[in-house]
Design a protein around this motif. Structure first.
Motif, PDB file in Angstrom:
ATOM      1  N   ALA A   1      43.578  46.372  46.878  1.00 32.71           N
ATOM      2  CA  ALA A   1      42.630  45.287  46.612  1.00 32.71           C
ATOM      3  C   ALA A   1      42.476  45.059  45.113  1.00 32.71           C
ATOM      4  CB  ALA A   1      41.280  45.610  47.245  1.00 32.71           C
ATOM      5  N   ILE A   2      42.419  46.127  44.345  1.00 35.52           N
ATOM      6  CA  ILE A   2      42.275  45.988  42.891  1.00 35.52           C
ATOM      7  C   ILE A   2      43.494  45.296  42.295  1.00 35.52           C
ATOM      8  CG2 ILE A   2      42.126  47.259  40.715  1.00 35.52           C
ATOM      9  CD1 ILE A   2      40.480  49.358  42.146  1.00 35.52           C
ATOM     10  N   VAL A   3      44.683  45.745  42.702  1.00 37.73           N
ATOM     11  CA  VAL A   3      45.918  45.152  42.167  1.00 37.73           C
ATOM     12  C   VAL A   3      46.018  43.683  42.572  1.00 37.73           C
ATOM     13  CG1 VAL A   3      48.431  45.229  42.269  1.00 37.73           C
ATOM     14  CG2 VAL A   3      47.130  47.353  42.088  1.00 37.73           C
ATOM     15  N   LEU A   4      45.728  43.392  43.845  1.00 37.49           N
ATOM     16  CA  LEU A   4      45.816  42.017  44.325  1.00 37.49           C
ATOM     17  C   LEU A   4      44.845  41.106  43.584  1.00 37.49           C
ATOM     18  CD1 LEU A   4      47.021  39.990  46.308  1.00 37.49           C
ATOM     19  CD2 LEU A   4      45.303  40.721  47.986  1.00 37.49           C
ATOM     20  N   PHE A   5      43.625  41.596  43.349  1.00 38.32           N
ATOM     21  CA  PHE A   5      42.650  40.787  42.614  1.00 38.32           C
ATOM     22  C   PHE A   5      43.130  40.510  41.189  1.00 38.32           C
ATOM     23  CE2 PHE A   5      39.199  40.940  39.456  1.00 38.32           C
ATOM     24  CZ  PHE A   5      38.616  39.708  39.724  1.00 38.32           C
ATOM     25  N   CYS A   6      43.631  41.530  40.525  1.00 34.64           N
ATOM     26  CA  CYS A   6      44.100  41.345  39.145  1.00 34.64           C
ATOM     27  C   CYS A   6      45.223  40.310  39.089  1.00 34.64           C
ATOM     28  CB  CYS A   6      44.570  42.682  38.569  1.00 34.64           C
ATOM     29  SG  CYS A   6      43.242  43.876  38.301  1.00 34.64           S
ATOM     30  N   VAL A   7      46.161  40.379  40.031  1.00 40.48           N
ATOM     31  CA  VAL A   7      47.279  39.422  40.047  1.00 40.48           C
ATOM     32  C   VAL A   7      46.770  38.011  40.314  1.00 40.48           C
ATOM     33  CG1 VAL A   7      49.376  38.751  41.284  1.00 40.48           C
ATOM     34  CG2 VAL A   7      48.984  41.151  40.709  1.00 40.48           C
ATOM     35  N   LEU A   8      45.896  37.860  41.311  1.00 44.49           N
ATOM     36  CA  LEU A   8      45.397  36.535  41.662  1.00 44.49           C
ATOM     37  C   LEU A   8      44.544  35.937  40.545  1.00 44.49           C
ATOM     38  CD1 LEU A   8      44.403  36.995  45.427  1.00 44.49           C
ATOM     39  CD2 LEU A   8      46.304  35.663  44.519  1.00 44.49           C
ATOM     40  N   TYR A   9      43.668  36.753  39.962  1.00 43.22           N
ATOM     41  CA  TYR A   9      42.780  36.208  38.936  1.00 43.22           C
ATOM     42  C   TYR A   9      43.536  35.879  37.655  1.00 43.22           C
ATOM     43  CZ  TYR A   9      38.337  35.288  36.676  1.00 43.22           C
ATOM     44  OH  TYR A   9      37.290  34.663  36.038  1.00 43.22           O
ATOM     45  N   LEU A  10      44.539  36.671  37.340  1.00 47.53           N
ATOM     46  CA  LEU A  10      45.380  36.355  36.187  1.00 47.53           C
ATOM     47  C   LEU A  10      46.122  35.042  36.425  1.00 47.53           C
ATOM     48  CD1 LEU A  10      46.639  37.141  33.452  1.00 47.53           C
ATOM     49  CD2 LEU A  10      48.375  38.430  34.726  1.00 47.53           C
ATOM     50  N   SER A  11      46.662  34.861  37.625  1.00 44.47           N
ATOM     51  CA  SER A  11      47.360  33.613  37.953  1.00 44.47           C
ATOM     52  C   SER A  11      46.411  32.424  37.911  1.00 44.47           C
ATOM     53  CB  SER A  11      48.002  33.725  39.346  1.00 44.47           C
ATOM     54  OG  SER A  11      48.882  34.818  39.411  1.00 44.47           O
TER      55      SER A  11
ATOM     56  N   GLY B   1      39.486  47.592  51.898  1.00 38.50           N
ATOM     57  CA  GLY B   1      39.990  48.906  52.286  1.00 38.50           C
ATOM     58  C   GLY B   1      39.084  49.715  53.186  1.00 38.50           C
ATOM     59  N   THR B   2      37.991  49.148  53.677  1.00 43.61           N
ATOM     60  CA  THR B   2      37.103  49.871  54.592  1.00 43.61           C
ATOM     61  C   THR B   2      37.601  49.721  56.015  1.00 43.61           C
ATOM     62  OG1 THR B   2      35.184  49.553  53.165  1.00 43.61           O
ATOM     63  CG2 THR B   2      34.742  50.052  55.469  1.00 43.61           C
ATOM     64  N   SER B   3      37.671  50.829  56.728  1.00 44.80           N
ATOM     65  CA  SER B   3      38.177  50.816  58.095  1.00 44.80           C
ATOM     66  C   SER B   3      37.119  50.287  59.050  1.00 44.80           C
ATOM     67  CB  SER B   3      38.583  52.229  58.522  1.00 44.80           C
ATOM     68  OG  SER B   3      38.871  52.276  59.906  1.00 44.80           O
ATOM     69  N   LEU B   4      37.526  49.384  59.951  1.00 41.07           N
ATOM     70  CA  LEU B   4      36.605  48.878  60.968  1.00 41.07           C
ATOM     71  C   LEU B   4      36.240  49.946  61.988  1.00 41.07           C
ATOM     72  CD1 LEU B   4      38.056  45.315  61.683  1.00 41.07           C
ATOM     73  CD2 LEU B   4      35.989  45.895  60.418  1.00 41.07           C
ATOM     74  N   PHE B   5      36.981  51.062  61.989  1.00 36.75           N
ATOM     75  CA  PHE B   5      36.660  52.171  62.881  1.00 36.75           C
ATOM     76  C   PHE B   5      35.588  53.079  62.295  1.00 36.75           C
ATOM     77  CE2 PHE B   5      41.034  51.035  64.012  1.00 36.75           C
ATOM     78  CZ  PHE B   5      40.863  50.788  65.367  1.00 36.75           C
ATOM     79  N   GLY B   6      35.223  52.843  61.030  1.00 35.68           N
ATOM     80  CA  GLY B   6      34.165  53.612  60.396  1.00 35.68           C
ATOM     81  C   GLY B   6      34.654  54.879  59.730  1.00 35.68           C
TER      82      GLY B   6
ATOM     83  N   PHE C   1      35.627  44.044  45.553  1.00 34.04           N
ATOM     84  CA  PHE C   1      36.934  43.496  45.194  1.00 34.04           C
ATOM     85  C   PHE C   1      37.467  42.591  46.301  1.00 34.04           C
ATOM     86  CE2 PHE C   1      36.839  46.843  42.023  1.00 34.04           C
ATOM     87  CZ  PHE C   1      37.486  46.248  40.950  1.00 34.04           C
ATOM     88  N   GLY C   2      37.185  42.943  47.565  1.00 35.46           N
ATOM     89  CA  GLY C   2      37.585  42.063  48.660  1.00 35.46           C
ATOM     90  C   GLY C   2      36.910  40.711  48.565  1.00 35.46           C
ATOM     91  N   ALA C   3      35.624  40.714  48.221  1.00 33.55           N
ATOM     92  CA  ALA C   3      34.898  39.451  48.048  1.00 33.55           C
ATOM     93  C   ALA C   3      35.463  38.648  46.883  1.00 33.55           C
ATOM     94  CB  ALA C   3      33.411  39.737  47.818  1.00 33.55           C
ATOM     95  N   MET C   4      35.808  39.330  45.814  1.00 35.51           N
ATOM     96  CA  MET C   4      36.365  38.630  44.658  1.00 35.51           C
ATOM     97  C   MET C   4      37.721  38.013  44.992  1.00 35.51           C
ATOM     98  SD  MET C   4      35.180  40.806  41.284  1.00 35.51           S
ATOM     99  CE  MET C   4      35.992  42.354  41.719  1.00 35.51           C
ATOM    100  N   ILE C   5      38.496  38.698  45.802  1.00 38.01           N
ATOM    101  CA  ILE C   5      39.792  38.142  46.214  1.00 38.01           C
ATOM    102  C   ILE C   5      39.591  36.859  47.015  1.00 38.01           C
ATOM    103  CG2 ILE C   5      41.771  38.536  47.746  1.00 38.01           C
ATOM    104  CD1 ILE C   5      41.670  41.483  46.879  1.00 38.01           C
ATOM    105  N   LEU C   6      38.659  36.876  47.963  1.00 36.05           N
ATOM    106  CA  LEU C   6      38.400  35.675  48.763  1.00 36.05           C
ATOM    107  C   LEU C   6      37.928  34.519  47.885  1.00 36.05           C
ATOM    108  CD1 LEU C   6      36.651  36.933  52.023  1.00 36.05           C
ATOM    109  CD2 LEU C   6      38.979  36.094  51.748  1.00 36.05           C
ATOM    110  N   ARG C   7      37.053  34.816  46.942  1.00 34.69           N
ATOM    111  CA  ARG C   7      36.555  33.761  46.073  1.00 34.69           C
ATOM    112  C   ARG C   7      37.665  33.206  45.167  1.00 34.69           C
ATOM    113  NH1 ARG C   7      33.396  32.074  48.894  1.00 34.69           N
ATOM    114  NH2 ARG C   7      31.126  32.205  48.789  1.00 34.69           N
ATOM    115  N   VAL C   8      38.507  34.075  44.650  1.00 34.59           N
ATOM    116  CA  VAL C   8      39.594  33.598  43.788  1.00 34.59           C
ATOM    117  C   VAL C   8      40.533  32.687  44.566  1.00 34.59           C
ATOM    118  CG1 VAL C   8      41.608  34.282  42.423  1.00 34.59           C
ATOM    119  CG2 VAL C   8      39.474  35.554  42.213  1.00 34.59           C
TER     120      VAL C   8
END
Length: 379
Positions: free
Chosen positions: A27-37, A312-317, A327-334
């Motif tokens: 998630a961190i890597v994906l956010f950095c790539v998307l926000y840089l782009s 990265g949080t598991s839906l199984f808990g 970071f997941g929220a930031m990815i969606l917003r970007v």
């Protein structure tokens, strides 16, 4: 005196941590790539104005992602986070006017106009109103926890019902969008630290030499960090926080170990209500009004679930972190920011968001393929 670890052992430890937190790292890597782009494609990319605007749009969803994370860590879902956010925003539109003489409070029902007194004005009234809004969100989360624990109802069903109640309260408060938020409060919290300092008259109105290098940082970004470090991190390290993770991993084993199951569940939903209340409070300040928008509440709830899974949080808990959900929220917003840059029709945005949610949940469900004992799927 302890000897330093050899380099190979340190690398092995790092590799183990990466394998345990591969979703978070991704998630961190994906956010950095998307926000840089995004900034490279934006005509005014890498500017303070763009960063402030982005931080303001991210904050509410980041808060709801954190609110959703805690129940998910216990293998549950909270479908009321969007409703709590909306309800708190409607309360804020009454309590944060900041007028010098105070704000008259009244209740209109069955054709009757009932006066409820005057809410304090000025700075003290604003601070009291903000505290009251967060307390209302926290109370809503506490009610969710009590319904789940003492009503012995599945979280997804319980919060679906309570969410409808909270939306009803929001509609009662604001049948139509309206209200007023103090203009100085709006300006101070939705801009940079320099604007905040100039508004509240601190640090030489933001002109202090040591402060100037930090004046470009968005206030929303600072608030997000303070809430994450000041609330989430201590909770995760507490006995109750560890019990939440234990309940999500294996509730039966946690019960046999003597962990406070009921207290952990109530605390998890209460903390979720606190985060949702913070999100609703900021959204009301950002928009300077209250709005019982049912579609918006539903969209925020669905996006909060997607943010949790992407982070990265598991839906199984039992595995994950609220920091990853941010970071997941930031990815969606970007991704939504790209719609503006490339002039994609707004009507297509729900389509893309639905596909992203479907992919995110599907990726989270891939964990079932690694389960060797199928009985684990029904624990």
């Amino acid at each position: 005196m302890s000897m330093p670890q050899p380099v190979p052992l340190m690398l092995d430890d790092l590799a183990i941590r990466l394998r345990q937190n591969v979703g978070f790292a991704t998630a961190i890597v994906l956010f950095c790539v998307l926000y840089l782009s995004y900034n490279l494609a934006h005509p005014k990319g890498f500017s303070s104005a763009v960063l402030v605007q982005n931080a303001d749009e991210i904050f509410a969803l980041a808060m709801l992602a954190m609110a959703q994370t805690v129940p998910v860590l216990m293998s549950g879902l909270d479908l009321s986070v969007g409703a709590v956010m909306t309800m708190v925003g409607c309360f804020a539109s009454y309590l944060l006017a900041g007028t010098a003489g105070g704000t008259p409070l009244y209740l209109e029902t069955f054709g009757l106009h009932l006066g409820l007194g005057t809410f304090p004005g000025g700075i003290s009234g604003i601070l009291l109103g903000m505290a009251a809004c967060v307390a209302i969100g926290t109370l809503a989360g506490f009610i969710n926890g009590c319904v789940v624990v003492y009503g012995r109802i599945q979280p997804i069903i319980a919060t679906l019902a309570t969410g409808a109640v909270y939306i009803g309260v929001a509609l009662f408060l604001r049948p139509t969008p309206g209200g007023k938020i103090d203009e100085d409060l709006n300006w101070a919290l939705t801009n940079s630290l320099g604007d905040f300092a100039a508004t509240v008259h601190i640090f030489d109105d933001g002109a202090a030499g040591w402060f100037v290098p930090f004046a470009w940082i968005p206030v929303a970004f600072v608030l997000l960090i303070l809430i994450a470090l000041g609330v989430w991190v201590p909770f995760r390290r507490s006995v109750t926080g560890r019990a939440v993770y234990a309940v999500g991993s294996a509730e039966g084993a946690a019960f046999m170990s003597g962990l406070p199951i009921a207290r952990a569940k109530i605390a998890a939903f209460t903390l979720g209500g606190f985060f949702a209340g913070c999100g609703g409070l900021f959204l009301a300040i950002q928009t300077s009004s209250g709005n019982a928008d049912i579609p918006q509440a539903g969209a925020y709830t669905l996006n909060s679930i997607a943010s949790v899974v992407i982070g990265g949080t598991s839906l199984f808990g039992g595995a994950g972190s609220a920091i990853g959900s941010i970071f997941g929220a930031m990815i969606l917003r970007v991704i939504s920011f790209f719609f503006r840059i490339f002039d994609i029709a707004p009507l297509l945005q729900p389509l893309f968001e639905g596909l992203i949610l479907l992919v995110a949940v599907s990726i989270g469900a891939l964990g079932m393929l690694r389960v060797r004992n199928t009985l684990e799927l029904f624990r």
